[in-house]
Design a protein around this motif. Structure first.
Motif: not given
Length: 319
Positions: A80-109
């Motif tokens: 279904p198209v809705g599922r496909f678009l939902r995971y495309l949206a997650l694909a666009l958001v999750v990796p940059p969020a993880l990269i930013l989170a890595a910087l926050l963790v690195g700064a905290a450590v």
């Protein structure tokens, strides 16, 4: 033997072509990982897993029609198209969020010298680039340039999806479903190790980990590809399509430069420890993957909706 031959062929072609393409770099072409010519070879390498997958699908597995070939590569139905678009949206958001989170963790450590307020390192870099061009500093607040980087990541994610598909068509499109009968965790681990080792022709020349010994750099790369590959695998399985994984890979590459945006002026950091390349950067994606596993989020969609091969869809649903 019939099940081993396609995987053996895939690995031979993808690894063989990657080393063949990188060979001029080993004979001194270019001036190291920072040179433009080096990046051209790296870009060309990204298409070798797709070539290997196509070779296997057409000449080893010999799928009888276009539909079965597309399904084998993760290019089947997006319904279904809705599922496909939902995971495309997650694909666009999750990796940059993880990269930013890595910087926050690195700064905290304490392994990443961050400046999340004044962006002094980014200001220093921009001023140096303008001075090298003989131009005066830009008459705009640095915060506006930082905001523009997020727009650049959005645009870059889409542009990067095409070369990223060159990898994902092989790793998550074709290979991952072949490994799923072993179980989701072994499939993630094995595909992650393969993805990391495939980078060896570049990593051993100093790519990503400039000052690290080759064995340590390659080990770190494998660690990163396991945890990030698990996230891409989740998108592949849940969407029943390779496209979200390709977009996520493109977004990941586009956001990699965030470490230069938020670093403190005059400071350095080791990629073995900081950013998404280092061990502190793996903590958040690892936690995410554990949560996804614990909540059953690696189960494939219902068979009637799945574009995964039937053999892997049933295994993924069993966990």
């Amino acid at each position: 033997m019939r099940k081993i031959a396609p995987i053996a062929t895939f690995l031979s072609v993808s690894f063989g072509l990657s080393w063949l393409i990188a060979l001029p770099l080993w004979f001194g072409v270019g001036e190291g990982p920072a040179s433009p010519i080096f990046l051209v070879f790296a870009l060309a390498m990204m298409f070798t897993p797709a070539i290997a997958a196509l070779v296997v699908v057409f000449f080893v597995e010999k799928h009888p029609d276009g539909l079965s070939r597309r399904r084998a590569l993760g290019l089947g139905s997006v319904r279904p198209v809705g599922r496909f678009l939902r995971y495309l949206a997650l694909a666009l958001v999750v990796p940059p969020a993880l990269i930013l989170a890595a910087l926050l963790v690195g700064a905290a450590v304490g392994v990443y010298p961050a400046d999340f307020v004044n962006f002094s390192g980014f200001q220093e870099m921009v001023d140096a680039q303008l001075a090298a061009l003989g131009q005066a500093p830009l008459p705009v607040p640095i915060v506006l340039l930082v905001a523009a980087q997020f727009v650049n990541v959005l645009i870059g994610s889409i542009i990067n999806t095409i070369p990223a598909l060159g990898e994902e068509l092989g790793w998550r499109g074709w290979l991952l479903p072949k490994l799923l009968p072993l179980g989701i965790v072994p499939a993630i681990l094995i595909s992650g190790v393969i993805w990391g080792l495939w980078h060896a022709p570049l990593i051993l020349l100093g790519y990503n980990y400039v000052d690290a010994p080759g064995w340590l750099a390659l080990t770190a790369m494998v660690g990163m590809t396991i945890v990030i590959g698990a996230v891409f695998s989740w998108l592949r399985i849940r969407s029943a399509s390779v496209w979200p994984a390709a977009l996520a890979h493109g977004a990941f590459n586009a956001a990699a430069g965030f470490s230069l945006v938020f670093v403190m002026a005059g400071e350095t950091f080791s990629p073995l420890e900081a950013t998404i390349l280092g061990w502190t950067g793996w903590l958040v994606p690892l936690a995410l993957v554990i949560v996804l596993l614990a909540t059953g989020q690696f189960r494939a969609p219902a068979p009637r909706d799945s574009a995964l091969p039937a053999e892997s869809a049933s295994i993924a649903g069993a966990e």
